[in-house]
Design a protein around this motif. Structure first.
Motif, mmCIF file in Angstrom:
data_model
loop_
_atom_site.group_PDB
_atom_site.id
_atom_site.type_symbol
_atom_site.label_atom_id
_atom_site.label_comp_id
_atom_site.label_asym_id
_atom_site.label_seq_id
_atom_site.Cartn_x
_atom_site.Cartn_y
_atom_site.Cartn_z
ATOM 1 N N ASP A 1 1.426 -6.463 3.604
ATOM 2 C CA ASP A 1 2.436 -6.459 4.389
ATOM 3 C C ASP A 1 3.697 -5.822 4.310
ATOM 4 N N LEU A 2 3.798 -4.124 3.181
ATOM 5 C CA LEU A 2 5.250 -3.255 2.981
ATOM 6 C C LEU A 2 3.643 -1.916 2.980
ATOM 7 N N LEU A 3 4.100 -0.664 4.071
ATOM 8 C CA LEU A 3 3.392 0.589 3.481
ATOM 9 C C LEU A 3 5.031 1.386 2.808
ATOM 10 N N ILE A 4 4.387 1.782 1.980
ATOM 11 C CA ILE A 4 5.459 3.719 0.835
ATOM 12 C C ILE A 4 4.935 4.843 1.529
ATOM 13 N N THR A 5 5.415 5.573 2.003
ATOM 14 C CA THR A 5 5.171 7.150 2.276
ATOM 15 C C THR A 5 5.967 7.881 1.345
ATOM 16 N N ASP A 6 5.113 9.689 0.864
ATOM 17 C CA ASP A 6 5.723 10.487 0.413
ATOM 18 C C ASP A 6 6.597 11.333 1.593
ATOM 19 N N ILE A 7 7.731 11.297 0.785
ATOM 20 C CA ILE A 7 8.957 12.209 1.968
ATOM 21 C C ILE A 7 7.484 13.829 2.149
ATOM 22 N N ASN A 8 7.299 14.073 1.275
ATOM 23 C CA ASN A 8 6.179 15.697 1.811
ATOM 24 C C ASN A 8 5.054 14.882 2.824
ATOM 25 N N THR A 67 9.807 5.543 2.595
ATOM 26 C CA THR A 67 9.727 6.860 2.679
ATOM 27 C C THR A 67 10.233 6.830 0.954
ATOM 28 N N PHE A 68 9.852 7.281 -0.031
ATOM 29 C CA PHE A 68 10.485 7.495 -1.223
ATOM 30 C C PHE A 68 10.560 9.474 -0.762
ATOM 31 N N SER A 69 11.559 9.612 -1.363
ATOM 32 C CA SER A 69 11.866 11.335 -2.329
ATOM 33 C C SER A 69 12.221 11.285 -3.302
ATOM 34 N N CYS A 94 1.123 -1.112 0.079
ATOM 35 C CA CYS A 94 0.144 -0.079 -0.001
ATOM 36 C C CYS A 94 0.965 0.992 0.148
ATOM 37 N N ALA A 95 -0.049 2.160 -1.205
ATOM 38 C CA ALA A 95 1.283 3.469 -0.929
ATOM 39 C C ALA A 95 0.597 4.875 -0.869
ATOM 40 N N PHE A 96 1.031 5.258 -0.657
ATOM 41 C CA PHE A 96 0.612 6.888 -0.413
ATOM 42 C C PHE A 96 1.512 8.303 -0.744
ATOM 43 N N THR A 97 1.082 9.026 -1.641
ATOM 44 C CA THR A 97 1.579 9.621 -2.006
ATOM 45 C C THR A 97 1.000 11.329 -1.452
ATOM 46 N N THR A 98 1.486 12.528 -1.571
ATOM 47 C CA THR A 98 0.899 13.404 -1.448
ATOM 48 C C THR A 98 0.119 14.202 -2.783
#
Length: 386
Positions: free
Chosen positions: A103-110, A127-129, A5-9
């Protein structure tokens, strides 16, 4: 099969670099779902990734830092927006944890709320930037104004004094509120606001070391993954592109509105009498506001991939998306640093010998025309970065 599951701004400049990674994870058999801009759900699903709209309250808090009269006001507005969005991000992550069992979370640096909720969940997270870090380091100029690296005692003194002043100011103004948000999510407090860059167990850093300033130490969690190219519509080059027979100059503005229409207007005037073909993509600006000279074409959006395959030079605002897309295609840049992190992007391009930085306050047709000519000679530097 894992569930990711990923979350962007609410920024296409943050969504698009992530889509390629998510699509590859899906291609490898994982179930992948991203919470992002409502208008982009069809595009993301077309890439093979499940998509859901972020909480509408997040999209209702867009950045309007272009209205600020000083850099300090712009930072206050931007960080204030991050704080205002954070509770809604926490709710999105909690709903995903309940409904998707990831099983994995990905979040936005902002995002300031999503990583706090991810950290508190106990689920592995990253977190990704897609832009340069403002994590301080000895010998690296204070982030923001796009200062050139400066060696020797004077340079070290400048960097230490300005970096300490900047970080003290950010902590004084925003750290308490940030830690309040983190407390509501059940996450531990941060000692400094720049710990946002070091707290994630993994930081997916979407650039290359050759565009960074040397550091004594990178966080063990950080992974350089380079430019992550993805954009909608790259398979369909416009028919008129094949009819262009002169050197091509791509002029482009920010995908999110930044009142950078003067960049396009000035570039069209600067290049009007040159023996080149100009394609200007206005993105966040209304294309009807511009008058194209005979050697130019103005469009809201054209996939940049086919244009970059033909381009001699790119004239842009310094967003990391177009900056790295151009360099990956071996195309040098003339960057007019407009705001946000864009002076830093342009300065790094210039220091790498891959282009030229023009400060926004010096923008004018003659200055820009000269800078474009200078940038066109920087192709060897762009090829080295590519």
């Amino acid at each position: 099969m894992s569930t990711v599951c990923a979350f962007t701004t609410p920024a296409r400049g943050h969504l698009y670099p992530l889509v390629g990674i998510l699509a590859e994870l899906a291609r490898r058999g994982h179930r992948v779902k991203v919470w992002t801009l409502a208008d982009e759900l069809g595009v993301v699903r077309g890439a093979g990734v499940e998509a859901a709209a972020m909480d509408p309250a997040i999209e209702a808090l867009p950045l309007a830092d272009w209205e600020a009269k000083t850099p300090g006001q712009a930072v206050a507005h931007t960080f204030g927006r991050y704080l205002a969005r954070a509770p809604h991000e926490i709710d999105d992550v909690r709903r995903a944890l309940r409904d998707e069992d990831p099983d994995l979370l990905i979040t936005d640096i902002n995002a300031w709320g999503a990583p706090a909720a991810a950290e508190a969940s106990g689920v592995p997270w990253a977190t990704f930037s897609p832009y340069f870090t403002w994590l301080p380091s000895p010998g690296v100029p204070a982030f923001g104004p796009g200062m050139k690296p400066m060696r020797g005692p004077a340079g070290r003194l400048r960097d230490v004094v300005l970096t300490k002043a900047l970080n003290f100011d950010l902590d004084r103004r925003f750290l308490s509120d940030l830690n309040g948000v983190r407390a509501t999510a059940g996450a531990d407090p941060l000692d400094h606001i720049h710990d946002l860059w070091t707290r994630p167990p993994r930081l997916i850093y979407m650039t290359v070391p050759e565009l960074e300033y040397p550091r004594r130490h990178w966080p063990d969690s950080l992974r350089f993954v380079g430019h992550c190219p993805w954009e909608p519509g790259t398979d369909t080059a416009p028919a008129w592109l094949q009819d262009l027979d002169r050197p091509l100059v791509l002029v482009t503005a920010s995908t999110e509105y930044q009142a950078d229409d003067a960049l396009i207007t000035t570039a069209l005037e600067a290049l009007a009498h040159d023996d080149v073909e100009v394609v200007a993509t206005t993105a966040g600006n209304d294309p009807s506001l511009f008058t194209a000279p005979p050697n130019a074409r103005v469009e809201r959006f054209v996939p940049h991939g086919p244009l970059l395959a033909r381009a001699d030079v790119v004239v842009c605002h310094g967003g990391m998306g177009i900056t790295q897309k151009a360099l990956a295609a071996c195309v040098p840049l003339c960057v007019v640093g407009w705001g946000r992190d864009q002076l830093e992007s342009g300065r790094r391009v210039e220091v790498a010998g891959a282009g030229v930085l023009v400060p926004r306050k010096r923008l004018g047709p003659d200055r820009l025309a000269a800078a474009i000519r200078e940038a066109r000679a920087c192709r060897p530097g762009a090829q080295r970065i590519a």
